[in-house]
Every structure is written in structure tokens, then in C-alpha cells.
Write a protein that holds these residues in place. Sequence first.
Motif, PDB file in Angstrom:
ATOM      1  N   GLN A  62       0.815  -1.212   0.000  1.00  0.00           N
ATOM      2  CA  GLN A  62       0.000   0.000   0.000  1.00  0.00           C
ATOM      3  C   GLN A  62       0.848   1.261   0.000  1.00  0.00           C
ATOM      4  O   GLN A  62       2.017   1.239   0.368  1.00  0.00           O
ATOM      5  CB  GLN A  62      -0.922  -0.001   1.229  1.00  0.00           C
ATOM      6  CG  GLN A  62      -1.963  -1.099   1.174  1.00  0.00           C
ATOM      7  CD  GLN A  62      -2.580  -1.372   2.541  1.00  0.00           C
ATOM      8  OE1 GLN A  62      -2.089  -0.884   3.557  1.00  0.00           O
ATOM      9  NE2 GLN A  62      -3.636  -2.156   2.553  1.00  0.00           N
ATOM     10  N   ARG A 100      -7.518   2.131  10.504  1.00  0.00           N
ATOM     11  CA  ARG A 100      -6.636   2.409   9.377  1.00  0.00           C
ATOM     12  C   ARG A 100      -7.460   2.663   8.119  1.00  0.00           C
ATOM     13  O   ARG A 100      -7.214   3.585   7.358  1.00  0.00           O
ATOM     14  CB  ARG A 100      -5.768   1.185   9.130  1.00  0.00           C
ATOM     15  CG  ARG A 100      -4.294   1.450   9.182  1.00  0.00           C
ATOM     16  CD  ARG A 100      -3.561   0.161   9.408  1.00  0.00           C
ATOM     17  NE  ARG A 100      -3.654  -0.733   8.252  1.00  0.00           N
ATOM     18  CZ  ARG A 100      -2.980  -0.566   7.120  1.00  0.00           C
ATOM     19  NH1 ARG A 100      -2.173   0.458   6.976  1.00  0.00           N
ATOM     20  NH2 ARG A 100      -3.097  -1.405   6.137  1.00  0.00           N
ATOM     21  N   GLN A 101      -8.462   1.821   7.962  1.00  0.00           N
ATOM     22  CA  GLN A 101      -9.318   1.905   6.795  1.00  0.00           C
ATOM     23  C   GLN A 101      -9.986   3.283   6.696  1.00  0.00           C
ATOM     24  O   GLN A 101     -10.163   3.826   5.630  1.00  0.00           O
ATOM     25  CB  GLN A 101     -10.384   0.808   6.906  1.00  0.00           C
ATOM     26  CG  GLN A 101     -10.915   0.315   5.585  1.00  0.00           C
ATOM     27  CD  GLN A 101      -9.830  -0.416   4.790  1.00  0.00           C
ATOM     28  OE1 GLN A 101      -9.037  -1.147   5.368  1.00  0.00           O
ATOM     29  NE2 GLN A 101      -9.796  -0.198   3.494  1.00  0.00           N
ATOM     30  N   VAL A 145      -8.166   6.130   4.708  1.00  0.00           N
ATOM     31  CA  VAL A 145      -7.705   5.998   3.327  1.00  0.00           C
ATOM     32  C   VAL A 145      -8.137   7.227   2.535  1.00  0.00           C
ATOM     33  O   VAL A 145      -9.298   7.614   2.555  1.00  0.00           O
ATOM     34  CB  VAL A 145      -8.271   4.724   2.664  1.00  0.00           C
ATOM     35  CG1 VAL A 145      -7.694   4.576   1.265  1.00  0.00           C
ATOM     36  CG2 VAL A 145      -7.932   3.513   3.500  1.00  0.00           C
ATOM     37  N   TYR A 151      -2.900   5.088   2.575  1.00  0.00           N
ATOM     38  CA  TYR A 151      -3.277   4.639   3.922  1.00  0.00           C
ATOM     39  C   TYR A 151      -2.554   5.451   4.982  1.00  0.00           C
ATOM     40  O   TYR A 151      -1.408   5.854   4.770  1.00  0.00           O
ATOM     41  CB  TYR A 151      -2.902   3.169   4.097  1.00  0.00           C
ATOM     42  CG  TYR A 151      -3.873   2.228   3.447  1.00  0.00           C
ATOM     43  CD1 TYR A 151      -4.804   1.534   4.204  1.00  0.00           C
ATOM     44  CD2 TYR A 151      -3.872   2.057   2.069  1.00  0.00           C
ATOM     45  CE1 TYR A 151      -5.707   0.681   3.605  1.00  0.00           C
ATOM     46  CE2 TYR A 151      -4.773   1.214   1.457  1.00  0.00           C
ATOM     47  CZ  TYR A 151      -5.696   0.524   2.226  1.00  0.00           C
ATOM     48  OH  TYR A 151      -6.592  -0.312   1.640  1.00  0.00           O
TER      49      TYR A 151
END
Length: 697
Positions: free
Chosen positions: A251, A416-417, A420, A425
Motif C-alpha cells: 500500500q 486504518r481503513q 484511506v 493509507y
Amino acid sequence: MSAIKAPAAPLLSELKGVGPALCAKLARLNLFNIPDLLFHLPLRYQDRSQIKTVAQLRVGEEALIEVQVVQAEVVRRRRAMLLCRVKDPTGELLLRFFHFSSGQLKQFYSGQRLRCFGEVKLSGGQLEMVHPEYRLQSSNGTGLESALTPLYPATEGVSQTQLRRLMQQALLWLEQQGAMELPDYLPAALLSSLALPSLQAALLFLHRPPVETDLVLLMSPELPARQRLVIEELLAHHLSLTALRMSAQQQKAPILKAEGHLFESFISSLAFTLTRAQQRVIAELRTDLALSRPMLRLLQGDVGSGKTVVAVAVALLAIELGYQVALMAPTELLAEQHAKNCRAWLQPLGLKVAFVSGRLGLKARREAEEQIVSGEVSLVVGTHALFQAAVQFSRLALTIVDEQHRFGVHQRLALRQKGVHNGRYPHQLIMTATPIPRTLAMTAYADLDCSIIDELPSGRTPVTTVAISEARRDEVMARVAQACLQGRQVYWVCTLIEESELLQCQAAEAIAEYLREALLGCRIGLIHGRMKAKEKSELMAQFKAAELDLLVATTVIEVGVDVPNASLMIIENAERLGLSQLHQLRGRVGRGAVASSCLLLYKAPLSQAARARLAVMRATNDGFEIAEEDLRLRGPGEVLGTRQTGLVEFMIADLQRDAALLPEIKRLAELMRADFPDAVQPLIQRWMRGTERYGSV
Ligand code: ADP
Ligand code: MG
């Protein structure tokens, strides 16, 4: 790659006797389908396969006996009880019932034959069973069990008998269709090289052990059938974390290469200089943040080692570049404390801090949310509430999770999501004050890099710890009274083994009452889990401002609370606590320059294990040393069922008990990925199904 497809598992409602009501109850045990049930292993076993004679009985064991009533009577001591003397040709024994009916007394006429199952105890020099299960025997009795009897973790409304009946059906399914429907993902070659049984054989054995199996071996972690399942679960966990790590490395993340002027102003505004360990860790974090892939780093540091300052310092690197940072704490109390400290640090730099918690009023909440989405706020401090959909960040670049052990892997992924942004991230820093021995960390956090603050700020004096029997409570009271007189502040921690918060609060209230009477002139506060967040923080503020001398508390003060003037701590029921919890609690004192002490109050007699734990607490203040000792004391050989790590929820494995297997797991994981890549995904799915159900990743 032709991945093996996992068959759809039949639901429990397909079993005989399972309707919607029972389904709902079984769901409380996380049992939804037949494989779930099969992985629901017995807690222990009873041997009802053979009748023992009274002469063969050993104190402490559970046994089945066949006896004749000699005499039964109701006696009244403090409370009425039914005593029934029974015998067989080899000796006599007493049955004791505290709850009984007059019908029972009539049943127990002299000469009546009984078959009883219960634990053998010794009381007043005589063998007895308290509330045995019993059955009246007519002429020549009923048959005996042909396997050992399993006892399962149960729940209200689901009895052992029900569970056993369902399990019989599930085992039949396993025998008939298991090879197809519940495939063994561990390759046969690998199993035979480890001398471990197949999945099917292991499950059949654990649910229906042959009568000749030794009960001690059956409970031991070294039992091959259990080891096979433990290895499979640990392997699945390891594979899933490494998969997460590998995909995270693909990522993109914002490159946080800041000049550091906010950072510098913050550091120079502190009243102290950073320890060498803090500086080293900051450098490690800075290197990570400057990369184009997301940082995933665990920061371990003993209580009081100064993790917060480190976190805020690196947060300023992101903030300087116009990004936002989220700081999440596990409790309201801690989140509020962080928010307060962060405001004091950041406001002078012209930066805005927002606070988000579930208990915030609607208006304050909306206001915070607006400031966050507009980007006006640089740092957002909060509890789990930060996960909520309404909280939208404008440019989140770094999330910091404090006291990680209370959050699961999947929660930290969810956070974390959230951040985005344009396919990038946020970086993530996880902080924990629970030192984890290296071997455990490798597995529990296989998806993270590790940094350690292994040095306490100078000027701290180690806490002196003593263990004192409850019988000497008077001496403790005298010490507390004296400490209060000297202007020192005291924590009095009430702990109970019971999981009930209510009971814990009641005990704390009772202690507070008692102390108020015994220590006139001493200002005493009480804080417990049932109080409103506002009341709790007001009390903490009072204690911090030294408006209270003594704070009676339940374990709500466990993590992170910082009152440097508190230098004496009393811990009730210390013998019942695990080493890591004791260490966490004790970390609340010893934060200032005054020499601190911790008194561990215990109830005699001490078990050998409790004695060893208290000795460790007296001998050292070093969290890592304590963690290693904990591992050693509780290591392999520990009975099943004690799970204190709280790091990861395993169904069967226990990181501490099974620690010795971990290096092997790492090797097996590499081997699986290289030689049997098709089995990896189904294996992960089998064991991570619980988390998928809550669908977060
Ligand atoms: P942790 O979260 O690691 O338990 P904190 O960050 O709460 O520790 O720090 C504990 C206390 O020590 C705080 O009052 C903090 O301001 C202080 N502190 C942090 N670093 C230092 C240092 N290098 N020297 C002196 N005091 C420090
Ligand atoms: Mg902290």
C-alpha cells in the motif's frame, strides 16, 4: 493458483432438537454451525466409566461410587443441612446437602442403594461428597459410560446434557462426512513428520476420549490431539497476520518528511529532556514515516516510560505538513487525560485538539465532527467512538492507538481503513504498556515492527513492594494514616476475581466506607466502573489536584492514569491477580521523585503459584523481566482455561501456555507458504471465521 475451496458448513439448526430458541442461545457461545460445535472443546472431563470403592477414593478427585445408606438426618448448624452416611464393603463416607427436600430425606432410608458422582473432600477427618449427583439404584444397576464424560463451556439455558447430545450428532456427521466436509488442511506429510493425528482423529479423541486415557495427560497441553489443533490455530493466525503485513507493504502512504519545527518547539517546551530510549524510538518512527508505505509499528514501553510524549512528538511531524492525527485510547478516562495533556501541549503551538467520545452530548459531538471534517483540527483524541461513520477526517495521515491490548487486530485495521485518502493509507503506531516477551510478540504481532522504550526517565525511584497478610490489616491502616498525614497520596485498589462489575463496585463502596470511619481527617474518594464518565473524571481531577488524600478504586485505574504525587498503593486480593495485572496497577505509583511503596494484601494460605507471583513482584520492577517470569511460571504445563494475555482471542491456543511452540509455528508457516500455498487461504478462513462474522477488515 487453484485455491482449495472451503465447503459451506451446515448450520446447527440442521441438528435434531435445535430450534430458533436454542440457536440463539448457542450463538452466545459463538456456535453457529457444526464445525463451530466441533471446535468447542471440553474444559475438562469426568470419569464415570468405573465404580470406585470407598477405600480407593482420593481427596480432590471426582469419582463414581455405589453405596448403601446407613443413616440420614437433618442437622441444624448455622443453617440446616441433610447429612447422609453411606457405606460400601470397604468403608464409610458422608453425603452433605445444603439444599434438600423432605422427599429426599425419605428416599435415604437405611439400606437404600445409591450411585453417586462427586468430588471427594475431607472434613473433620472424614471423607465426604457435597451435593453429589446421585441416582437411586434398584436391584442390579444401570450401565456405565463407555467414554470419559466431557464438560463443555456452557451458558445460561444450555445444559451439559444438551451440549453432549448435540455433540453426539456432530461427531456422527464428522465420522460420516468429515473427510469431505471438514477437510484437513495440514498436509499429511507434515503431520506425520510432527507425529500428530489428523484433524478428524484429534476432534474425535478430544470429544470422546477412550476410558483408559489418563485424566492428567488428557488435560495437558502436550496431548497430541490438542497440540494438533493448537498448532493449526496458531499457524492460521500467523499466516493471516503475515498476509496482512504483506498486503500492507504494497500500500501507499503519505510521505511524512517534515522539517520538524513544530516538533522542535514541542520538545524544547518540555520541562524535561527525553531519555536516550525515547530519542532512539523517535528516530525509528521518523524513518518509517518518511517512507511511501504505511508504517505499522508497535511501541512497547513500561508504564511511565513516556510513550505519550513520543507519540505527540511524531504526531507533530504529520501536523506540520498539514495532515491530521488520531489518537485512540481504550477508556473514557484515558482518552480524556490524553486530550487534556495534548491541549496543554499543542494549543501554545497554535494547534487545535478535538475530543470525541460516545458520552459526548449531541451538540458537542456535531461540533467536533464538523471541525474534524473541515480540517480545522490537527489532533483528534478519542475512544472507540473514533470508528463511527460520522467521524470523517479530512486528511488523516497517522493513527496512534494507546494500550493496544484492549483493541483487537481488526479494530486497529478498521481505524486504518477510515483514513484511506486518495488511495493512501495512514501510518499506524500502536502503543502498549504490557511488555510482551519476544517470542510472544513475534506471533501476536507478526504484522507489526517493534520499537521498545527500555529506560525510565531519570529521577524515578523504584517502588518498594511488600506482601502482607490480610490478618495484618491494622498495620496497613497505620501506614496509610501516616502517609496521608505526610501529604502523600494513596491508591487503594479493590479487585475481585468475579467477573461482575457490580460486585466489584459494592466491595469498593464497602472499603471506602470502612476507611472513612477508620481514617478520620483523611479525604477519601471512590471511583468505580459504574460511575458516569463525568463523575470519574471529576474525581480523578480532584485526586490529581491533591484535594483527595486517598482514592479507593476498582481496576478502572488500571491503565495510563498519571498522578505523580501518589506514592502508596494498597492492592486487595493480590494473590488472585496475574503478574501482568499487578504490574500494571503498581505502575500508577513511582511516577514522582518521592520513594513509593506498594502493599500487596493477600488472604492466607497462599497457593504455591500465588506465592511465586508475589515473590516476583517483590523482587523486580522491570516489566519485561516480569513478563518473562510470568511466562515461565504459567508456561507449559499450566492447566487449561486461564487466559490472561488478552492480546488475541484464540479459540484453543493460549499464547502463554503454548509459547514453546511459537518458533516451530514460524517455520511451519514458511513451509506452508512455499510448499502448500493452496491450503493457506482456507486455513486462515477456518480459524478467522469469528472475526469475519463481525466483518471489519
Ligand atoms: P506511559 O504512557 O509510557 O506510561 P507517560 O507518557 O504517561 O508514560 O509518561 C509518564 C510521565 O512521565 C508523564 O508525566 C510524562 O510527562 C513524564 N515524562 C515523559 N518522559 C519524560 C522524561 N524523559 N523525563 C521526565 N519525565 C518524563
Ligand atoms: Mg500511557
